[in-house]
Design a protein around this motif. Structure first.
Motif, PDB file in Angstrom:
ATOM      1  N   PRO A 212      56.563  30.130  52.552  1.00 27.72           N
ATOM      2  CA  PRO A 212      55.231  30.722  52.768  1.00 27.72           C
ATOM      3  C   PRO A 212      55.150  32.210  52.442  1.00 27.72           C
ATOM      4  N   ASP A 213      56.279  32.858  52.173  1.00 30.27           N
ATOM      5  CA  ASP A 213      56.245  34.321  52.024  1.00 30.27           C
ATOM      6  C   ASP A 213      56.791  34.821  50.693  1.00 30.27           C
ATOM      7  N   GLY A 214      56.634  34.037  49.630  1.00 28.42           N
ATOM      8  CA  GLY A 214      57.163  34.490  48.337  1.00 28.42           C
ATOM      9  C   GLY A 214      56.078  34.594  47.269  1.00 28.42           C
ATOM     10  N   PHE A 215      56.511  34.968  46.043  1.00 27.70           N
ATOM     11  CA  PHE A 215      55.567  35.049  44.919  1.00 27.70           C
ATOM     12  C   PHE A 215      54.868  33.701  44.691  1.00 27.70           C
ATOM     13  N   GLY A 216      55.603  32.612  44.884  1.00 23.75           N
ATOM     14  CA  GLY A 216      55.027  31.283  44.644  1.00 23.75           C
ATOM     15  C   GLY A 216      53.865  31.012  45.578  1.00 23.75           C
ATOM     16  N   ALA A 217      54.074  31.264  46.883  1.00 27.50           N
ATOM     17  CA  ALA A 217      52.980  31.080  47.857  1.00 27.50           C
ATOM     18  C   ALA A 217      51.839  32.041  47.545  1.00 27.50           C
ATOM     19  N   ASP A 218      52.164  33.242  47.085  1.00 29.10           N
ATOM     20  CA  ASP A 218      51.116  34.213  46.729  1.00 29.10           C
ATOM     21  C   ASP A 218      50.234  33.674  45.606  1.00 29.10           C
ATOM     22  N   ILE A 219      50.852  32.962  44.660  1.00 32.40           N
ATOM     23  CA  ILE A 219      50.078  32.389  43.545  1.00 32.40           C
ATOM     24  C   ILE A 219      49.126  31.312  44.073  1.00 32.40           C
ATOM     25  N   TRP A 220      49.642  30.461  44.967  1.00 36.49           N
ATOM     26  CA  TRP A 220      48.767  29.434  45.557  1.00 36.49           C
ATOM     27  C   TRP A 220      47.659  30.077  46.403  1.00 36.49           C
ATOM     28  N   ALA A 221      47.974  31.163  47.099  1.00 35.97           N
ATOM     29  CA  ALA A 221      46.946  31.853  47.900  1.00 35.97           C
ATOM     30  C   ALA A 221      45.861  32.425  46.981  1.00 35.97           C
ATOM     31  N   ALA A 222      46.268  32.904  45.812  1.00 39.15           N
ATOM     32  CA  ALA A 222      45.274  33.412  44.851  1.00 39.15           C
ATOM     33  C   ALA A 222      44.347  32.279  44.410  1.00 39.15           C
ATOM     34  N   ALA A 223      44.917  31.080  44.270  1.00 35.38           N
ATOM     35  CA  ALA A 223      44.072  29.929  43.913  1.00 35.38           C
ATOM     36  C   ALA A 223      43.113  29.593  45.061  1.00 35.38           C
ATOM     37  N   GLY A 226      40.162  31.575  44.964  1.00 33.01           N
ATOM     38  CA  GLY A 226      39.315  31.345  43.795  1.00 33.01           C
ATOM     39  C   GLY A 226      39.633  32.257  42.622  1.00 33.01           C
ATOM     40  N   ASP A 227      40.740  33.006  42.721  1.00 30.32           N
ATOM     41  CA  ASP A 227      41.107  33.899  41.611  1.00 30.32           C
ATOM     42  C   ASP A 227      41.581  33.101  40.395  1.00 30.32           C
ATOM     43  N   LEU A 228      42.176  31.939  40.633  1.00 32.47           N
ATOM     44  CA  LEU A 228      42.491  30.995  39.567  1.00 32.47           C
ATOM     45  C   LEU A 228      42.280  29.594  40.143  1.00 32.47           C
ATOM     46  N   THR A 229      42.338  28.568  39.308  1.00 35.29           N
ATOM     47  CA  THR A 229      42.081  27.219  39.831  1.00 35.29           C
ATOM     48  C   THR A 229      43.369  26.647  40.421  1.00 35.29           C
ATOM     49  N   HIS A 230      43.197  25.634  41.278  1.00 32.35           N
ATOM     50  CA  HIS A 230      44.383  24.995  41.845  1.00 32.35           C
ATOM     51  C   HIS A 230      45.187  24.256  40.786  1.00 32.35           C
ATOM     52  N   ALA A 231      44.532  23.866  39.713  1.00 30.64           N
ATOM     53  CA  ALA A 231      45.272  23.231  38.611  1.00 30.64           C
ATOM     54  C   ALA A 231      46.130  24.259  37.868  1.00 30.64           C
ATOM     55  N   GLN A 232      45.699  25.535  37.885  1.00 28.08           N
ATOM     56  CA  GLN A 232      46.460  26.577  37.169  1.00 28.08           C
ATOM     57  C   GLN A 232      47.669  27.062  37.965  1.00 28.08           C
ATOM     58  N   ALA A 233      47.580  26.986  39.299  1.00 33.69           N
ATOM     59  CA  ALA A 233      48.616  27.596  40.138  1.00 33.69           C
ATOM     60  C   ALA A 233      50.042  27.144  39.778  1.00 33.69           C
ATOM     61  N   PRO A 234      50.296  25.817  39.678  1.00 35.32           N
ATOM     62  CA  PRO A 234      51.673  25.434  39.381  1.00 35.32           C
ATOM     63  C   PRO A 234      52.164  25.933  38.023  1.00 35.32           C
ATOM     64  N   LEU A 235      51.251  26.061  37.072  1.00 34.15           N
ATOM     65  CA  LEU A 235      51.675  26.564  35.754  1.00 34.15           C
ATOM     66  C   LEU A 235      52.046  28.038  35.814  1.00 34.15           C
ATOM     67  N   VAL A 236      51.376  28.788  36.670  1.00 35.06           N
ATOM     68  CA  VAL A 236      51.720  30.214  36.802  1.00 35.06           C
ATOM     69  C   VAL A 236      53.069  30.352  37.520  1.00 35.06           C
ATOM     70  N   VAL A 237      53.308  29.496  38.520  1.00 38.94           N
ATOM     71  CA  VAL A 237      54.641  29.490  39.145  1.00 38.94           C
ATOM     72  C   VAL A 237      55.692  29.158  38.087  1.00 38.94           C
ATOM     73  N   ARG A 238      55.376  28.194  37.232  1.00 45.56           N
ATOM     74  CA  ARG A 238      56.320  27.810  36.175  1.00 45.56           C
ATOM     75  C   ARG A 238      56.646  28.997  35.268  1.00 45.56           C
ATOM     76  N   SER A 239      55.653  29.831  34.995  1.00 45.94           N
ATOM     77  CA  SER A 239      55.920  31.027  34.175  1.00 45.94           C
ATOM     78  C   SER A 239      56.966  31.918  34.836  1.00 45.94           C
ATOM     79  N   LEU A 240      56.829  32.114  36.145  1.00 45.07           N
ATOM     80  CA  LEU A 240      57.822  32.933  36.862  1.00 45.07           C
ATOM     81  C   LEU A 240      59.216  32.331  36.716  1.00 45.07           C
TER      82      LEU A 240
END
Ligand code: PQP
Length: 405
Positions: A212-223, A226-240
Protein backbone atom coordinates in the motif's frame (compact mmCIF):
# COMPACT_ATOMS: atom_id res chain seq x y z
CA UNK A 1 9.59 20.64 -62.65
CA UNK A 2 13.00 21.92 -61.74
CA UNK A 3 14.39 22.24 -58.27
CA UNK A 4 16.61 25.02 -57.04
CA UNK A 5 20.02 24.02 -55.78
CA UNK A 6 19.00 24.79 -52.19
CA UNK A 7 16.20 22.26 -52.46
CA UNK A 8 18.18 19.59 -54.24
CA UNK A 9 17.70 16.23 -52.62
CA UNK A 10 20.88 14.27 -52.10
CA UNK A 11 20.66 10.61 -51.14
CA UNK A 12 22.32 10.04 -47.78
CA UNK A 13 25.50 7.98 -47.48
CA UNK A 14 24.79 4.26 -47.20
CA UNK A 15 26.50 1.88 -44.79
CA UNK A 16 26.22 -1.90 -44.62
CA UNK A 17 27.23 -2.00 -40.94
CA UNK A 18 25.24 -4.02 -38.42
CA UNK A 19 25.00 -2.02 -35.19
CA UNK A 20 23.59 -5.11 -33.49
CA UNK A 21 26.41 -7.51 -34.37
CA UNK A 22 28.28 -8.99 -31.43
CA UNK A 23 31.41 -7.12 -32.45
CA UNK A 24 29.67 -3.73 -32.50
CA UNK A 25 27.75 -4.36 -29.29
CA UNK A 26 30.96 -5.42 -27.59
CA UNK A 27 32.73 -2.23 -28.63
CA UNK A 28 30.57 0.35 -30.41
CA UNK A 29 33.18 3.14 -30.52
CA UNK A 30 34.58 2.43 -34.03
CA UNK A 31 31.06 2.03 -35.43
CA UNK A 32 29.99 5.34 -33.89
CA UNK A 33 33.05 7.17 -35.17
CA UNK A 34 32.50 5.83 -38.69
CA UNK A 35 28.83 6.78 -38.74
CA UNK A 36 29.47 10.27 -37.33
CA UNK A 37 32.10 10.85 -39.98
CA UNK A 38 29.95 9.47 -42.81
CA UNK A 39 27.41 12.27 -42.44
CA UNK A 40 24.56 13.78 -40.45
CA UNK A 41 22.27 10.97 -41.62
CA UNK A 42 23.29 7.53 -42.89
CA UNK A 43 21.03 4.91 -44.48
CA UNK A 44 21.46 1.36 -43.16
CA UNK A 45 19.98 -0.96 -45.83
CA UNK A 46 20.38 -4.01 -43.58
CA UNK A 47 17.50 -2.74 -41.44
CA UNK A 48 16.08 -0.14 -43.88
CA UNK A 49 16.51 2.63 -41.33
CA UNK A 50 18.12 6.06 -41.34
CA UNK A 51 20.64 6.55 -38.55
CA UNK A 52 21.71 9.65 -36.62
CA UNK A 53 25.05 9.36 -34.85
CA UNK A 54 25.91 13.05 -34.37
CA UNK A 55 24.81 15.00 -31.32
CA UNK A 56 23.08 17.70 -33.38
CA UNK A 57 20.68 15.35 -35.19
CA UNK A 58 20.08 13.03 -32.23
CA UNK A 59 19.21 16.01 -30.05
CA UNK A 60 17.03 17.57 -32.76
CA UNK A 61 15.07 14.33 -33.25
CA UNK A 62 14.59 13.79 -29.50
CA UNK A 63 13.03 17.22 -29.02
CA UNK A 64 10.83 17.08 -32.15
CA UNK A 65 8.14 14.54 -31.34
CA UNK A 66 5.84 16.03 -33.97
CA UNK A 67 8.14 14.81 -36.77
CA UNK A 68 9.77 11.90 -34.92
CA UNK A 69 7.05 9.93 -33.20
CA UNK A 70 7.31 7.19 -30.59
CA UNK A 71 3.82 5.76 -31.06
CA UNK A 72 4.99 3.44 -33.84
CA UNK A 73 7.51 1.96 -31.41
CA UNK A 74 10.77 3.12 -29.84
CA UNK A 75 12.53 0.03 -31.22
CA UNK A 76 13.22 -1.27 -34.72
CA UNK A 77 9.78 -2.88 -35.03
CA UNK A 78 7.36 -0.55 -36.81
CA UNK A 79 4.02 -0.90 -35.04
CA UNK A 80 2.31 0.43 -38.19
CA UNK A 81 2.85 -2.95 -39.80
CA UNK A 82 4.30 -5.25 -37.11
CA UNK A 83 2.44 -6.55 -34.09
CA UNK A 84 4.31 -5.46 -30.92
CA UNK A 85 5.57 -8.30 -28.68
CA UNK A 86 3.46 -6.88 -25.81
CA UNK A 87 0.87 -4.13 -25.44
CA UNK A 88 2.69 -0.88 -26.28
CA UNK A 89 3.96 1.18 -23.37
CA UNK A 90 1.80 4.22 -22.54
CA UNK A 91 4.96 6.19 -21.81
CA UNK A 92 7.77 5.09 -24.10
CA UNK A 93 5.70 4.01 -27.09
CA UNK A 94 3.07 6.75 -27.08
CA UNK A 95 2.81 10.35 -28.23
CA UNK A 96 0.74 13.23 -26.96
CA UNK A 97 -2.07 13.26 -26.08
CA UNK A 98 -2.16 9.57 -25.04
CA UNK A 99 1.29 9.86 -23.44
CA UNK A 100 0.52 12.89 -21.27
CA UNK A 101 -1.66 11.60 -18.43
CA UNK A 102 0.54 8.57 -17.64
CA UNK A 103 3.65 10.73 -17.88
CA UNK A 104 2.24 13.39 -15.55
CA UNK A 105 1.10 10.75 -13.06
CA UNK A 106 4.51 9.10 -12.94
CA UNK A 107 6.34 12.42 -12.82
CA UNK A 108 4.29 13.45 -9.79
CA UNK A 109 4.88 10.11 -8.06
CA UNK A 110 8.66 10.28 -8.62
CA UNK A 111 8.77 13.93 -7.49
CA UNK A 112 11.03 15.54 -4.86
CA UNK A 113 8.86 14.68 -1.78
CA UNK A 114 9.10 10.96 -2.67
CA UNK A 115 12.84 11.21 -3.24
CA UNK A 116 13.35 13.03 0.07
CA UNK A 117 11.57 10.17 1.86
CA UNK A 118 13.73 7.57 0.12
CA UNK A 119 17.02 9.36 0.60
CA UNK A 120 17.76 8.25 4.19
CA UNK A 121 16.51 4.69 3.59
CA UNK A 122 18.69 4.27 0.54
CA UNK A 123 21.71 5.83 2.24
CA UNK A 124 21.35 3.26 5.05
CA UNK A 125 20.86 0.42 2.56
CA UNK A 126 23.97 1.44 0.67
CA UNK A 127 26.07 1.65 3.87
CA UNK A 128 24.87 -1.78 4.95
CA UNK A 129 25.56 -3.30 1.54
CA UNK A 130 29.05 -1.83 1.29
CA UNK A 131 29.86 -2.99 4.85
CA UNK A 132 28.63 -6.47 4.04
CA UNK A 133 30.55 -6.73 0.77
CA UNK A 134 33.82 -5.39 2.22
CA UNK A 135 33.58 -7.68 5.24
CA UNK A 136 33.72 -10.65 2.84
CA UNK A 137 37.11 -9.66 1.42
CA UNK A 138 38.86 -7.13 -0.77
CA UNK A 139 38.41 -8.99 -4.07
CA UNK A 140 34.96 -9.46 -5.56
CA UNK A 141 32.85 -9.07 -8.67
CA UNK A 142 31.35 -5.59 -8.36
CA UNK A 143 28.65 -6.33 -10.94
CA UNK A 144 26.55 -8.74 -8.83
CA UNK A 145 27.91 -7.57 -5.46
CA UNK A 146 27.19 -3.85 -5.88
CA UNK A 147 25.74 -2.81 -9.25
CA UNK A 148 23.01 -5.46 -9.16
CA UNK A 149 22.60 -5.88 -5.41
CA UNK A 150 21.93 -2.25 -4.63
CA UNK A 151 19.08 -1.57 -7.11
CA UNK A 152 17.60 -4.98 -6.30
CA UNK A 153 17.48 -4.05 -2.61
CA UNK A 154 16.26 -0.50 -3.15
CA UNK A 155 13.91 -0.38 -6.12
CA UNK A 156 11.50 -3.34 -5.77
CA UNK A 157 10.70 -2.31 -2.19
CA UNK A 158 10.12 1.27 -3.33
CA UNK A 159 7.67 0.00 -5.97
CA UNK A 160 6.01 -2.21 -3.36
CA UNK A 161 6.62 -5.57 -5.00
CA UNK A 162 6.00 -8.74 -3.03
CA UNK A 163 8.97 -10.87 -1.99
CA UNK A 164 8.48 -13.68 -4.49
CA UNK A 165 9.87 -13.80 -7.99
CA UNK A 166 12.10 -10.75 -7.83
CA UNK A 167 14.77 -12.79 -9.61
CA UNK A 168 12.59 -12.29 -12.72
CA UNK A 169 13.17 -8.54 -12.85
CA UNK A 170 16.61 -8.51 -14.49
CA UNK A 171 15.74 -11.24 -17.05
CA UNK A 172 12.52 -9.41 -17.96
CA UNK A 173 14.38 -6.13 -18.44
CA UNK A 174 17.07 -7.85 -20.46
CA UNK A 175 14.38 -9.31 -22.71
CA UNK A 176 12.54 -5.99 -23.10
CA UNK A 177 15.73 -4.09 -23.98
CA UNK A 178 16.72 -6.78 -26.48
CA UNK A 179 13.27 -6.46 -28.02
CA UNK A 180 13.98 -2.86 -29.14
CA UNK A 181 16.55 -4.27 -31.57
CA UNK A 182 16.29 -6.75 -34.45
CA UNK A 183 15.09 -10.30 -33.88
CA UNK A 184 18.60 -11.66 -33.67
CA UNK A 185 20.26 -14.40 -31.61
CA UNK A 186 20.02 -12.27 -28.44
CA UNK A 187 16.24 -12.18 -28.75
CA UNK A 188 16.09 -15.87 -29.62
CA UNK A 189 18.15 -16.76 -26.55
CA UNK A 190 15.38 -15.54 -24.21
CA UNK A 191 12.37 -16.55 -26.32
CA UNK A 192 11.67 -19.67 -24.27
CA UNK A 193 11.22 -17.53 -21.14
CA UNK A 194 9.19 -14.72 -22.66
CA UNK A 195 5.74 -16.04 -21.74
CA UNK A 196 6.63 -16.91 -18.13
CA UNK A 197 8.45 -13.64 -17.50
CA UNK A 198 5.65 -11.59 -19.03
CA UNK A 199 3.04 -13.46 -16.98
CA UNK A 200 4.97 -12.80 -13.77
CA UNK A 201 5.41 -9.11 -14.53
CA UNK A 202 1.76 -8.80 -15.53
CA UNK A 203 0.66 -10.30 -12.22
CA UNK A 204 2.85 -7.88 -10.22
CA UNK A 205 1.16 -4.91 -11.91
CA UNK A 206 -2.22 -5.68 -10.34
CA UNK A 207 -3.34 -3.64 -7.36
CA UNK A 208 -3.57 -6.70 -5.09
CA UNK A 209 0.07 -7.60 -5.71
CA UNK A 210 1.39 -4.21 -4.60
CA UNK A 211 2.15 -2.98 -1.06
CA UNK A 212 0.00 0.00 0.00
CA UNK A 213 2.94 2.40 0.34
CA UNK A 214 4.97 2.17 -2.86
CA UNK A 215 5.14 3.67 -6.36
CA UNK A 216 2.83 0.90 -7.59
CA UNK A 217 0.05 1.77 -5.12
CA UNK A 218 0.62 5.45 -5.96
CA UNK A 219 -0.10 4.67 -9.62
CA UNK A 220 -3.35 2.92 -8.70
CA UNK A 221 -4.27 5.85 -6.42
CA UNK A 222 -3.75 8.20 -9.37
CA UNK A 223 -6.22 6.07 -11.32
CA UNK A 224 -8.71 6.27 -8.42
CA UNK A 225 -8.42 10.08 -8.59
CA UNK A 226 -9.15 9.95 -12.31
CA UNK A 227 -5.68 11.11 -13.36
CA UNK A 228 -5.45 8.01 -15.58
CA UNK A 229 -7.85 5.14 -16.26
CA UNK A 230 -7.89 1.92 -14.28
CA UNK A 231 -7.06 0.10 -17.49
CA UNK A 232 -3.89 2.22 -17.82
CA UNK A 233 -2.64 1.71 -14.25
CA UNK A 234 -1.14 -1.78 -14.67
CA UNK A 235 0.66 -0.71 -17.85
CA UNK A 236 2.27 2.22 -16.04
CA UNK A 237 3.40 -0.13 -13.26
CA UNK A 238 4.81 -2.35 -16.01
CA UNK A 239 6.85 0.60 -17.29
CA UNK A 240 8.46 0.97 -13.86
CA UNK A 241 9.28 -2.73 -13.74
CA UNK A 242 10.67 -2.73 -17.28
CA UNK A 243 12.69 0.45 -17.01
CA UNK A 244 13.74 0.61 -13.40
CA UNK A 245 16.25 -2.14 -12.73
CA UNK A 246 18.57 -3.05 -15.63
CA UNK A 247 19.06 0.62 -16.45
CA UNK A 248 20.26 1.54 -12.97
CA UNK A 249 22.31 -1.66 -12.64
CA UNK A 250 24.31 -0.73 -15.73
CA UNK A 251 24.38 2.97 -14.84
CA UNK A 252 25.96 2.07 -11.50
CA UNK A 253 28.23 -0.43 -13.26
CA UNK A 254 29.33 2.38 -15.58
CA UNK A 255 30.35 4.41 -12.49
CA UNK A 256 32.23 1.50 -10.95
CA UNK A 257 34.03 0.70 -14.20
CA UNK A 258 34.86 4.38 -14.69
CA UNK A 259 36.37 4.78 -11.24
CA UNK A 260 38.17 1.42 -11.26
CA UNK A 261 39.96 2.59 -14.40
CA UNK A 262 40.38 6.28 -13.41
CA UNK A 263 41.96 6.36 -9.93
CA UNK A 264 42.64 10.10 -10.14
CA UNK A 265 38.94 10.76 -10.64
CA UNK A 266 38.17 8.52 -7.62
CA UNK A 267 40.48 10.68 -5.49
CA UNK A 268 38.70 13.77 -6.79
CA UNK A 269 35.37 12.27 -5.69
CA UNK A 270 36.83 11.31 -2.31
CA UNK A 271 37.93 14.89 -1.80
CA UNK A 272 34.51 16.20 -2.84
CA UNK A 273 31.77 13.60 -2.28
CA UNK A 274 29.23 16.22 -3.38
CA UNK A 275 30.43 15.40 -6.91
CA UNK A 276 28.62 12.03 -6.75
CA UNK A 277 25.73 13.19 -8.93
CA UNK A 278 27.96 14.84 -11.51
CA UNK A 279 30.04 11.66 -11.50
CA UNK A 280 26.97 9.60 -12.25
CA UNK A 281 25.93 11.86 -15.13
CA UNK A 282 29.45 11.84 -16.52
CA UNK A 283 29.46 8.02 -16.34
CA UNK A 284 26.08 7.95 -18.09
CA UNK A 285 27.47 10.26 -20.79
CA UNK A 286 30.68 8.27 -21.12
CA UNK A 287 29.13 4.79 -21.24
CA UNK A 288 25.52 5.53 -22.24
CA UNK A 289 23.90 2.48 -20.60
CA UNK A 290 20.95 3.00 -22.98
CA UNK A 291 22.73 3.10 -26.34
CA UNK A 292 19.94 3.49 -28.86
CA UNK A 293 16.32 4.33 -29.41
CA UNK A 294 14.24 4.60 -32.56
CA UNK A 295 11.65 7.05 -33.79
CA UNK A 296 9.35 7.00 -36.85
CA UNK A 297 9.08 9.89 -39.33
CA UNK A 298 5.55 11.31 -39.30
CA UNK A 299 6.08 13.11 -42.64
CA UNK A 300 8.86 13.22 -45.21
CA UNK A 301 11.58 14.88 -43.14
CA UNK A 302 14.51 16.71 -44.72
CA UNK A 303 17.82 16.35 -42.89
CA UNK A 304 20.84 18.13 -44.37
CA UNK A 305 19.40 17.76 -47.87
CA UNK A 306 18.33 14.11 -47.55
CA UNK A 307 14.74 13.00 -47.27
CA UNK A 308 13.68 10.50 -44.63
CA UNK A 309 10.42 9.06 -45.96
CA UNK A 310 7.23 9.27 -43.93
CA UNK A 311 6.53 6.16 -41.89
CA UNK A 312 10.13 4.91 -41.79
CA UNK A 313 12.32 4.29 -38.78
CA UNK A 314 15.16 6.45 -37.49
CA UNK A 315 17.88 4.92 -35.33
CA UNK A 316 19.29 7.42 -32.82
CA UNK A 317 22.72 6.55 -31.40
CA UNK A 318 22.60 8.16 -27.94
CA UNK A 319 26.00 6.74 -27.04
CA UNK A 320 27.55 8.24 -30.16
CA UNK A 321 25.95 11.65 -29.60
CA UNK A 322 27.39 11.57 -26.09
CA UNK A 323 30.89 11.26 -27.56
CA UNK A 324 30.54 13.55 -30.55
CA UNK A 325 33.72 15.67 -30.70
CA UNK A 326 31.68 18.52 -32.20
CA UNK A 327 29.78 18.73 -28.89
CA UNK A 328 32.30 17.52 -26.29
CA UNK A 329 35.95 18.33 -25.61
CA UNK A 330 38.02 15.17 -25.43
CA UNK A 331 34.77 13.12 -25.53
CA UNK A 332 36.31 9.74 -24.78
CA UNK A 333 37.69 10.98 -21.46
CA UNK A 334 35.83 10.24 -18.22
CA UNK A 335 36.33 13.58 -16.52
CA UNK A 336 34.73 14.85 -13.31
CA UNK A 337 35.76 18.42 -14.09
CA UNK A 338 33.57 18.65 -17.17
CA UNK A 339 29.92 19.69 -17.15
CA UNK A 340 28.12 16.64 -18.57
CA UNK A 341 24.72 18.35 -18.65
CA UNK A 342 23.14 18.24 -22.06
CA UNK A 343 24.13 14.61 -22.55
CA UNK A 344 21.39 12.52 -24.15
CA UNK A 345 21.94 9.39 -22.05
CA UNK A 346 18.56 10.09 -20.44
CA UNK A 347 17.11 11.24 -23.74
CA UNK A 348 15.84 14.81 -24.17
CA UNK A 349 12.50 16.51 -24.69
CA UNK A 350 9.08 15.11 -23.96
CA UNK A 351 10.22 11.55 -23.25
CA UNK A 352 13.31 12.42 -21.25
CA UNK A 353 13.77 9.79 -18.57
CA UNK A 354 11.10 10.27 -15.91
CA UNK A 355 13.13 8.02 -13.59
CA UNK A 356 16.41 9.93 -13.85
CA UNK A 357 16.13 11.47 -10.38
CA UNK A 358 15.49 8.05 -8.87
CA UNK A 359 18.54 6.73 -10.70
CA UNK A 360 20.67 9.67 -9.50
CA UNK A 361 19.53 9.09 -5.93
CA UNK A 362 20.56 5.42 -6.13
CA UNK A 363 23.94 6.39 -7.54
CA UNK A 364 24.48 9.07 -4.93
CA UNK A 365 23.67 6.63 -2.12
CA UNK A 366 26.02 3.93 -3.39
CA UNK A 367 28.91 6.24 -4.34
CA UNK A 368 28.67 8.09 -1.02
CA UNK A 369 28.85 4.83 0.91
CA UNK A 370 31.81 3.65 -1.19
CA UNK A 371 33.70 6.92 -0.86
CA UNK A 372 33.64 6.56 2.93
CA UNK A 373 34.96 3.01 2.93
CA UNK A 374 37.19 2.67 -0.13
CA UNK A 375 40.54 4.39 -0.43
CA UNK A 376 41.07 3.15 -3.97
CA UNK A 377 40.10 0.27 -6.18
CA UNK A 378 41.21 -1.31 -9.41
CA UNK A 379 40.16 -3.89 -11.93
CA UNK A 380 41.23 -7.41 -11.11
CA UNK A 381 41.41 -9.02 -14.51
CA UNK A 382 39.37 -8.19 -17.57
CA UNK A 383 35.77 -7.09 -17.12
CA UNK A 384 33.25 -8.81 -19.37
CA UNK A 385 30.43 -7.21 -21.31
CA UNK A 386 26.94 -8.64 -21.32
CA UNK A 387 25.58 -8.21 -24.85
CA UNK A 388 22.15 -6.64 -25.24
CA UNK A 389 20.58 -4.98 -28.29
CA UNK A 390 20.01 -1.72 -26.40
CA UNK A 391 22.01 -1.72 -23.18
CA UNK A 392 25.73 -1.19 -22.82
CA UNK A 393 25.86 -3.79 -20.10
CA UNK A 394 28.29 -5.82 -18.05
CA UNK A 395 28.45 -9.50 -17.15
CA UNK A 396 31.37 -9.16 -14.75
CA UNK A 397 33.46 -6.38 -13.14
CA UNK A 398 36.08 -8.05 -10.95
CA UNK A 399 37.76 -5.54 -8.61
CA UNK A 400 40.22 -5.32 -5.75
CA UNK A 401 39.47 -2.62 -3.19
CA UNK A 402 41.78 -0.97 -0.68
CA UNK A 403 39.55 -0.14 2.27
CA UNK A 404 39.91 3.03 4.29
CA UNK A 405 41.71 2.04 7.50
C1 PQP B 1 15.55 3.59 -20.59
C2 PQP B 1 9.89 2.77 -20.31
C3 PQP B 1 11.16 3.25 -20.23
C4 PQP B 1 13.88 3.69 -19.28
C5 PQP B 1 8.26 0.97 -20.75
C6 PQP B 1 9.66 1.47 -20.69
C7 PQP B 1 10.73 0.65 -20.99
C8 PQP B 1 12.02 1.13 -20.89
C9 PQP B 1 12.22 2.44 -20.52
C10 PQP B 1 14.52 2.93 -21.19
N1 PQP B 1 13.50 2.98 -20.38
N2 PQP B 1 15.14 4.07 -19.44
O1 PQP B 1 8.06 -0.22 -20.90
O2 PQP B 1 7.38 1.82 -20.64
Amino acid sequence: MTETVEHAVTPPPVSDVDPFSHENLENPDPLHRGLREAGPVVFLPRYEVHAFARYEQVHAALVDWQHFESGSGAGLANFRDEKPWRAPSLLLEADPPLHDAPRRALRDILAPPTLRRLRATWADLAEALVDQVLSCGAEFDALPALAEAFPLRAFPDAVGLGPDGRENLLPYGNMAFNAFGPRNDLVAADAHRAADLSAWVGAQCQREALAPDGFGADIWAAADRGDLTHAQAPLVVRSLLTAGVDTTVHGLAACLYAFATHPVEWQRLRERPALARVAFDEAVRWQSPVQTFFRTATTDVSIAGSIIPEGTKILMFLGSANRDPDRWDDPDRFDLTRDPSGHVGFGMGLHQCVGQHVARLEAEALLTALVRRVESFELLGTPRRHLNNTLRAWASLPVRVHPVR
